[in-house]
Design a protein around this motif. Structure first.
Motif, PDB file in Angstrom:
ATOM      1  N   VAL A  61     -43.988  31.554  44.903  1.00 37.58           N
ATOM      2  CA  VAL A  61     -43.431  32.860  44.684  1.00 37.58           C
ATOM      3  C   VAL A  61     -43.760  32.999  43.025  1.00 37.58           C
ATOM      4  N   ILE A  62     -44.756  33.704  42.464  1.00 35.43           N
ATOM      5  CA  ILE A  62     -44.770  33.642  40.795  1.00 35.43           C
ATOM      6  C   ILE A  62     -45.059  35.063  40.604  1.00 35.43           C
ATOM      7  N   VAL A  63     -44.828  35.150  39.291  1.00 34.79           N
ATOM      8  CA  VAL A  63     -45.030  36.562  38.511  1.00 34.79           C
ATOM      9  C   VAL A  63     -45.281  36.907  37.657  1.00 34.79           C
ATOM     10  N   ARG A  64     -46.372  37.443  37.380  1.00 36.01           N
ATOM     11  CA  ARG A  64     -47.311  38.317  36.266  1.00 36.01           C
ATOM     12  C   ARG A  64     -47.022  39.057  35.560  1.00 36.01           C
ATOM     13  N   ILE A  65     -45.886  38.732  34.431  1.00 35.72           N
ATOM     14  CA  ILE A  65     -45.367  39.771  33.315  1.00 35.72           C
ATOM     15  C   ILE A  65     -46.681  40.328  32.862  1.00 35.72           C
ATOM     16  N   ASN A  66     -46.056  41.510  32.206  1.00 36.41           N
ATOM     17  CA  ASN A  66     -47.418  41.183  31.088  1.00 36.41           C
ATOM     18  C   ASN A  66     -46.733  41.416  29.360  1.00 36.41           C
ATOM     19  N   SER A  67     -48.410  41.484  29.131  1.00 33.38           N
ATOM     20  CA  SER A  67     -48.210  40.126  28.136  1.00 33.38           C
ATOM     21  C   SER A  67     -46.961  40.578  26.597  1.00 33.38           C
ATOM     22  N   ILE A  68     -47.519  39.823  25.905  1.00 30.44           N
ATOM     23  CA  ILE A  68     -45.985  39.851  24.635  1.00 30.44           C
ATOM     24  C   ILE A  68     -46.557  41.319  24.147  1.00 30.44           C
ATOM     25  N   ASP A  69     -47.761  41.727  24.016  1.00 31.46           N
ATOM     26  CA  ASP A  69     -48.130  42.238  22.877  1.00 31.46           C
ATOM     27  C   ASP A  69     -47.712  44.083  23.664  1.00 31.46           C
ATOM     28  N   THR A  70     -47.169  43.890  24.305  1.00 26.83           N
ATOM     29  CA  THR A  70     -46.972  45.319  25.312  1.00 26.83           C
ATOM     30  C   THR A  70     -44.933  45.154  25.350  1.00 26.83           C
ATOM     31  N   ASP A  71     -44.427  46.101  26.082  1.00 28.64           N
ATOM     32  CA  ASP A  71     -43.241  47.089  25.228  1.00 28.64           C
ATOM     33  C   ASP A  71     -42.363  46.012  26.686  1.00 28.64           C
ATOM     34  N   PHE A  72     -43.192  45.970  27.755  1.00 24.88           N
ATOM     35  CA  PHE A  72     -43.097  45.791  29.171  1.00 24.88           C
ATOM     36  C   PHE A  72     -42.430  43.797  29.627  1.00 24.88           C
ATOM     37  N   TRP A  73     -42.619  43.366  28.627  1.00 23.99           N
ATOM     38  CA  TRP A  73     -42.637  41.426  29.294  1.00 23.99           C
ATOM     39  C   TRP A  73     -41.471  41.472  29.069  1.00 23.99           C
ATOM     40  N   SER A  86     -40.156  30.905  41.397  1.00 18.62           N
ATOM     41  CA  SER A  86     -40.672  29.055  40.439  1.00 18.62           C
ATOM     42  C   SER A  86     -41.315  29.294  39.373  1.00 18.62           C
ATOM     43  N   LEU A  87     -42.539  29.949  39.132  1.00 14.69           N
ATOM     44  CA  LEU A  87     -43.073  30.569  37.795  1.00 14.69           C
ATOM     45  C   LEU A  87     -43.266  31.392  37.222  1.00 14.69           C
ATOM     46  N   ILE A  88     -43.798  32.072  36.073  1.00  9.12           N
ATOM     47  CA  ILE A  88     -43.584  33.038  35.590  1.00  9.12           C
ATOM     48  C   ILE A  88     -45.018  32.818  34.958  1.00  9.12           C
ATOM     49  N   MET A  89     -45.455  34.187  35.539  1.00  8.88           N
ATOM     50  CA  MET A  89     -47.274  33.111  34.501  1.00  8.88           C
ATOM     51  C   MET A  89     -47.435  34.698  33.279  1.00  8.88           C
ATOM     52  N   PRO A  90     -47.100  34.058  32.538  1.00  4.24           N
ATOM     53  CA  PRO A  90     -47.607  35.580  31.411  1.00  4.24           C
ATOM     54  C   PRO A  90     -49.527  35.197  30.677  1.00  4.24           C
ATOM     55  N   PRO A  91     -49.554  36.963  30.780  1.00  2.00           N
ATOM     56  CA  PRO A  91     -51.161  36.753  30.752  1.00  2.00           C
ATOM     57  C   PRO A  91     -51.229  36.713  29.243  1.00  2.00           C
ATOM     58  N   LYS A  92     -52.981  36.605  28.627  1.00  2.00           N
ATOM     59  CA  LYS A  92     -53.371  36.736  27.380  1.00  2.00           C
ATOM     60  C   LYS A  92     -53.065  35.690  26.358  1.00  2.00           C
ATOM     61  N   THR A  93     -52.276  34.924  27.335  1.00  2.31           N
ATOM     62  CA  THR A  93     -51.820  33.217  26.528  1.00  2.31           C
ATOM     63  C   THR A  93     -53.262  32.763  25.397  1.00  2.31           C
ATOM     64  N   ALA A  94     -52.440  32.943  24.269  1.00  2.00           N
ATOM     65  CA  ALA A  94     -54.166  32.785  23.042  1.00  2.00           C
ATOM     66  C   ALA A  94     -53.374  30.916  22.445  1.00  2.00           C
ATOM     67  N   THR A  95     -52.348  30.957  22.309  1.00  2.00           N
ATOM     68  CA  THR A  95     -52.099  29.726  21.366  1.00  2.00           C
ATOM     69  C   THR A  95     -49.814  29.310  21.889  1.00  2.00           C
ATOM     70  N   ALA A  96     -50.240  28.571  20.844  1.00  2.00           N
ATOM     71  CA  ALA A  96     -48.876  27.355  21.400  1.00  2.00           C
ATOM     72  C   ALA A  96     -47.661  28.435  21.392  1.00  2.00           C
ATOM     73  N   GLU A  97     -47.538  29.307  19.593  1.00  2.00           N
ATOM     74  CA  GLU A  97     -46.308  30.493  19.788  1.00  2.00           C
ATOM     75  C   GLU A  97     -46.430  31.061  20.374  1.00  2.00           C
ATOM     76  N   ASP A  98     -47.236  31.779  21.633  1.00  2.00           N
ATOM     77  CA  ASP A  98     -47.289  32.054  22.412  1.00  2.00           C
ATOM     78  C   ASP A  98     -46.525  32.170  23.475  1.00  2.00           C
ATOM     79  N   VAL A  99     -46.132  31.020  23.995  1.00  2.00           N
ATOM     80  CA  VAL A  99     -45.907  30.602  25.054  1.00  2.00           C
ATOM     81  C   VAL A  99     -44.433  30.291  24.697  1.00  2.00           C
ATOM     82  N   LYS A 100     -43.830  29.613  23.515  1.00  2.00           N
ATOM     83  CA  LYS A 100     -42.877  29.538  22.601  1.00  2.00           C
ATOM     84  C   LYS A 100     -41.674  30.703  22.334  1.00  2.00           C
TER      85      LYS A 100
END
Lengths: 291, 467, 89
Positions: A61-73, A86-100
C-alpha cells in the motif's frame, strides 16, 4: 517485487475494498488528483480506516498525499503515517528541498508516535521540468527515498507539449529519470498509459519502459495490470540464465577461481546482483527451482 | 377465408370459451417490453371472469398491474419460472392466498405435457403471424427471435389465441409455430415495446471484479478437461458471464478448438463465437439482444428450439443433457453448494430458476460465478434462504478471491489444484467473506408459505415464506 | 466534548458507501437508519455510528444514515467526517 502499481481513488469504498484482488503488486491510494478539493477530509479518513481495518493481502500500500503547496499534506500525513504505509508518494516534487520538507515532517510524526525511524519510505512523484532536471538530487535527498516516479501527464503540460501515445515528448525525461535513479541506487517507475481502452498499446508502452531500465510501471486502470505484470516479469530465458550465472559462480568458488566466465563472457558483480534479483522474483512468482 | 381471424382480444376470449376458474398462459419472449399479458388481463377482468390460474413462463416488472387482478381475485393462482421484484415483493408480503408454484424452464413444459398443469387458453404474442396462426418471433417490428417458451402452450392448450402486430398474407414464410395448433388470431397495434423486448446490445462488464471472476471462470473451463473439439457451452446474460464467453472465445480461437454448440438464452457474444467458428450451431430458446435476433433470422446454424427440446425431463432427449459446461449466477450459495436464485438475502422474491436447475442437472460442469460479497452481503452462507438448485448438481463456485470445488467432484478438484488455481474449501470462502463484511444476521423463516419451488422432476425442492 | 452546530453530510449514495447527515439536536443521539442490509446488519450499523459519536465526544445529534451496503470501517469513516464537518470549534 513491484512490477505494477495501480492508482485507486481514495474516496471510493467500492474500489478500495477490492484493491487486493486487482492483480497489482502495489496500489496507490490517491488523496490528490482523484479527490475533489471539498472531499479531501473524507478521503483521508476513509483511506486511514481502510488501512487500519481492511486487509490488502500481498498487495503493497502506497498513499499519494497532496502536494506541499496545499493545506492538506500535513493532515494527510497525520492520518496516514500511524497506519505504517510502505511508501508515501509526494506529488509535484521538484527539488531536494521538497523531499526534505516531507521527510522532516514524517520524522516528527514517527518520533511523536514512537515508531521505528525511517520505517516509512518515499517515492517522490516527479512531474515538472524542474523536477526532471533535479531527478538525481531528489533521488538522493533522503534515506527515505526508495524510488522515484515519473508523471507524464503534468510534465507534458509543463513542457508546453501534447501527451501522445508514442510518448516521444517524454523520452528525454524517461531516460533521465532512469539514469538519475540508478545513479542514486533507487528504483524507478514509469508513468501510466492513459488509454484505458487500448489493450495492445499498453504492451508496447510497458515494453518500451522496460527497455529503458524502469523497474515497473503504474496504471490508472485494472485492465492494464496484467500487461504490466507480464512485461516486467522475468522471462523463462532470463530465469534460466540467472540460474546458470549462480551455478557458474558456485563452481568458480569451489575451484577457487577469482574470475568466472559464462558463455565466453565475464561475470561481474552487477551481473550476479541481477541474477539474484531475477531468481528472487522467479521464486515469488512460483517459477523458482530447487537450488 | 377461415374463421380464425377475429376483430379484438375480447372477441377471441369470448370465442375461446374462457370461464371463471380456468387456466390461461403466456410466454415471456417480449420480456420487459411486453404489452400483451397486461392487455389480455384487463380484458378478462372487464369481462367479469375470475379465479383464473395464470401460467406464465416468466413475470417481469412490466407486469406489476397483475397485483390489482390478484387483489380482485381475477387471478387466484400463479405458475411461473421466474418473477422479478415488482410483483415478487408483493407475493412475499402475502398478496395471494394460494402459494405461487415456481418451476424451471424444463419443468414447466414437462408438467404441461403430462397434464399436471393443464392450460385452457394460451395467449401467444407473436411478432409476425398470418391469418391461420402460423407465427414466428423472427420478423416484424416487435421481433424477439426465438419463440421457444411458447411451444408447449401452443401444443397442449385447449384453445390457442395468437396475438400479433404484424399480420402477413398466408402462408407466412419461416413460421416457428404452425397453424395446426392455433384457434384464433387477433391483430393489434403493438404487442410490445421493442426497446424493452431485446437490448440494443448486451455489453460485457467493465467492473474489474467481474472481469477477474470471468478470467478465473475461463481458466476453470480450460483445466476441466472438457474444452476440446465438440465442446458445448451455455452462459447467462449477466456481465461477468458474458465476459467469460468473450475470454473463452479468445482461448478457443487461439487453441483452434471447434466446439459443437452453445445453448440457452443467446446474446451477441455467442453469435460472434458462432461466426468465428467456435461452435457449429446455436440452440436458441430465447434471444437477448438485436444481434441474436438478426442471427437467428439469417443464419441456418442458429436454430430455434422449444422449451421441451431445451430442458424438459419428460422429453425423449433434451439439449441441457448434452452440455459440457454451464455458467450460472447466484444470489446465495451455501456450504453444501445449494444455490438460491429465487429470493434476496432477506427472503424477498426477486427471481426464479429459469433454466438454472435444468442446465445444472444436465451439464458435466455446472459453474456458479458470484462475487464473494455484494455490497455488504456475503454470497456464501450456512443455509441459503431458498434452495433453487440442489448442491449435488453444482460443481464449482468461482469468486474473485478463490474457487470452491464441490467435494463430490474430486477429479475437478485435483485438476484445478494442479493447474495452480486458487482452490479453497467453501467454508473458508464463507469465513473470508465474513471477515470483510461482518457476520450477517440471518432472517428467521417464519410466516406462511407464499411460494413452492418445484424441481424439474416435479418434486418439491423448497418453500418460500412470507416476509 | 464536541457539539454539532451545523448540518453536515459525508459519503455518497454509491453502492458500498453510506450517506450520513448530522444535524444539531437538543438532547441525546437520535439515529434514523435506512439500509439495504438492515435485516442483516442493522444493529451492527447502529453500534458503529454510536461508537464513533462517543469517540468524537458527541452526545447530542440527529443522525440520518442512508446505507448502500458499506463495510463497517466505511461507515465509521463517514460518520467521523460528518462530525468533523458539523462540530463547533
Amino acid at each position: 517485487m513491484r512490477r505494477s502499481m495501480l492508482f485507486l481513488p481514495g474516496n471510493t469504498p467500492n474500489i478500495i475494498q477490492n484493491a487486493e484482488i486487482l492483480g497489482a503488486d502495489a496500489v496507490i491510494l490517491d488523496l490528490e488528483d482523484a479527490v475533489a478539493p471539498t472531499e479531501k477530509d473524507s478521503a483521508r479518513i476513509l483511506v486511514r480506516n481502510a488501512m487500519r481495518y481492511m486487509g490488502f493481502g500481498r498487495c503493497e500500500v502506497i498513499v499519494r498525499i497532496n502536494s506541499i503547496d496545499t493545506d492538506f499534506w500535513r493532515k494527510d500525513l497525520d492520518a496516514i503515517i500511524p497506519q505504517r504505509p510502505s511508501l508515501i508518494m509526494p506529488p509535484k516534487t521538484a527539488t531536494a528541498e521538497d523531499v526534505k520538507t516531507v521527510d522532516a515532517y514524517i520524522s516528527e510524526l514517527e518520533e511523536k508516535l514512537g515508531m521505528e525511524k525511517n520505517a516509512v519510505g518515499l517515492i517522490p512523484l516527479i512531474e515538472t521540468a524542474l523536477g526532471v532536471e533535479n531527478a538525481f538530487k531528489i533521488a538522493s535527498a533522503s534515506k527515505r527515498v526508495k524510488a522515484i516516479f515519473l508523471g507524464g501527464e503534468d510534465l507534458t503540460a509543463d513542457l508546453h507539449c501534447k501527451r501522445t501515445k508514442e510518448g516521444n515528448e517524454i523520452s528525454y525525461a524517461r531516460a533521465r529519470m532512469v539514469c538519475a535513479a540508478r545513479a542514486a541506487g533507487v528504483e524507478v517507475y514509469d508513468t501510466p498509459f492513459t488509454d484505458v481502452n487500448d489493450d495492445e498499446g499498453i504492451y508496447t508502452d510497458a515494453e518500451y519502459a522496460k527497455s529503458l531500465g524502469f523497474t515497473g510501471k503504474s496504471a490508472i486502470s485494472p485492465r492494464h495490470v496484467k500487461a504490466i505484470n507480464e512485461v516486467f516479469s522475468p522471462s523463462m530465458k532470463d530465469i534460466d540464465y540467472a540460474y546458470e550465472v549462480m551455478e557458474a559462480i558456485r563452481i568458480g568458488k569451489e575451484q577457487g577461481k577469482g574470475a568466472v566466465a559464462l558463455r565466453g563472457k565475464m561475470i561481474d558483480a552487477p551481473i550476479v546482483a541481477r541474477a539474484q534479483q531475477t531468481i528472487e522474483m522467479a521464486v515469488e512468482l512460483g517459477l523458482g527451482r530447487e537450488a | 377465408m377461415n374463421g380464425k381471424l377475429v376483430q379484438s382480444i375480447r372477441e377471441a376470449i369470448a370465442l375461446s370459451g374462457l370461464k371463471s376458474g380456468m387456466s390461461i398462459s403466456f410466454h415471456h419472449h417480449l420480456r420487459n417490453g411486453d404489452y400483451t399479458l397486461n392487455r389480455v388481463m384487463n380484458e378478462i377482468a372487464a369481462m367479469g371472469i375470475r379465479e383464473l390460474t395464470l401460467n406464465a413462463s416468466s413475470i417481469f416488472d412490466t407486469h406489476a398491474p397483475l397485483e390489482e387482478h390478484i387483489r380482485n381475485h381475477v387471478v387466484t393462482k400463479i405458475n411461473t419460472n421466474y418473477m422479478s421484484a415488482a410483483l415478487g415483493h408483493r407475493i412475499s408480503e402475502g398478496l395471494m392466498d394460494a402459494p405461487v408454484d415456481f418451476r424451471t424452464h424444463g419443468g414447466r413444459p414437462r408438467d404441461i405435457a403430462l397434464g399436471n398443469t393443464p392450460i385452457d387458453v394460451a395467449f401467444i404474442a407473436a411478432p409476425t403471424a398470418d391469418c391461420a396462426g402460423n407465427c414466428s418471433g423472427k420478423y416484424g417490428p416487435s421481433a424477439c427471435g426465438s419463440l421457444g417458451y411458447a411451444f408447449p402452450d401452443a401444443m397442449y392448450a385447449k384453445k390457442v389465441i395468437v396475438i400479433t402486430d404484424n399480420l402477413v398474407p398466408y402462408p407466412m414464410k419461416g413460421w416457428s409455430i404452425p397453424e395446426i395448433y392455433v384457434d384464433y388470431v387477433v391483430e393489434v397495434d403493438a404487442i410490445g415495446n421493442p426497446a424493452g423486448i431485446v437490448s440494443g446490445t448486451t455489453r460485457i462488464t467493465r467492473d474489474p471484479v467481474g472481469l477477474i471472476m470471468a478470467e478465473t471462470a475461463v481458466k476453470v473451463i480450460q483445466h476441466s478437461g472438457l474444452l476440446q473439439d465438440g465442446f458445448s457451452f451455455q452462459t447467462g446474460a449477466g456481465g461477468a458471464s458474458l465476459a467469460a464467453a468473450s475470454f473463452l472465445k479468445d482461448v478457443m480461437l487461439r487453441d483452434g478448438i471447434r466446439g459443437s454448440f452453445a445453448s440457452g438464452g443467446i446474446t451477441g457474444y455467442l453469435v460472434d463465437m458462432l461466426s468465428a467458428g467456435c461452435f457449429e450451431s446455436l440452440m436458441d430458446v430465447q434471444c437477448f439482444d438485436l444481434k441474436a435476433v438478426e442471427s437467428i433470422r439469417t443464419n441456418p446454424a442458429h436454430q430455434e428450439i422449444s422449451a421441451m427440446q431445451y430442458a424438459s425431463p419428460a422429453a425423449a432427449s433434451a439439449v441441457v443433457d448434452k452440455l459440457d459446461v454451464v455458467i450460472l449466477g447466484a444470489t446465495e450459495v451455501d456450504t453444501d453448494f445449494n444455490v438460491n436464485v429465487h429470493t434476496d438475502s432477506s427472503g424477498m422474491i426477486m427471481g426464479g430458476s429459469g433454466g438454472h436447475s435444468d442446465t445444472a442437472a444436465g451439464a458435466k460442469l455446472a459453474m456458479i460465478i458470484a462475487p464473494l460479497f455484494r455490497a455488504r452481503l456475503p454470497i456464501v452462507t450456512d443455509h441459503v434462504s431458498c434452495i433453487s438448485t440442489p448442491g449435488r448438481d453444482i460443481d464449482v463456485l468461482v469468486t474473485q478471491r478463490g474457487v470452491a470445488v464441490n467435494p463430490k467432484n474430486q477429479e475437478l478438484m485435483l485438476r484445478l489444484k494442479d493447474a495452480g488455481l486458487p482452490v479453497i474449501p467453501i467454508d473458508e470462502l464463507k469465513t473470508m467473506a465474513e471477515c470483510i463484511t461482518g457476520k450477517p444476521n440471518k432472517p428467521v423463516r417464519s410466516g406462511r408459505t407464499v411460494a413452492n419451488v418445484i424441481y424439474r422432476d416435479g418434486t418439491l425442492m423448497d418453500t418460500i415464506q412470507s416476509v | 466534548m464536541s457539539k454539532i452546530i451545523r448540518r453536515a453530510t459525508a459519503g455518497t449514495l454509491e453502492s458500498s458507501d453510506v450517506f450520513v447527515t448530522l444535524e444539531p439536536h437538543d438532547s441525546g443521539v437520535e439515529i434514523e437508519l435506512d439500509s439495504v442490509v438492515r435485516n442483516q446488519f442493522g444493529p451492527a450499523i447502529l453500534k458503529a455510528v454510536e461508537e464513533v459519536l462517543a469517540e468524537c465526544g458527541v452526545n447530542s445529534a440527529k443522525v440520518i444514515v442512508v446505507d448502500r451496503g458499506a463495510l463497517d470501517c466505511v461507515i465509521r469513516a463517514r460518520v467521523e467526517t460528518a462530525v468533523e464537518r458539523g462540530k463547533g470549534e
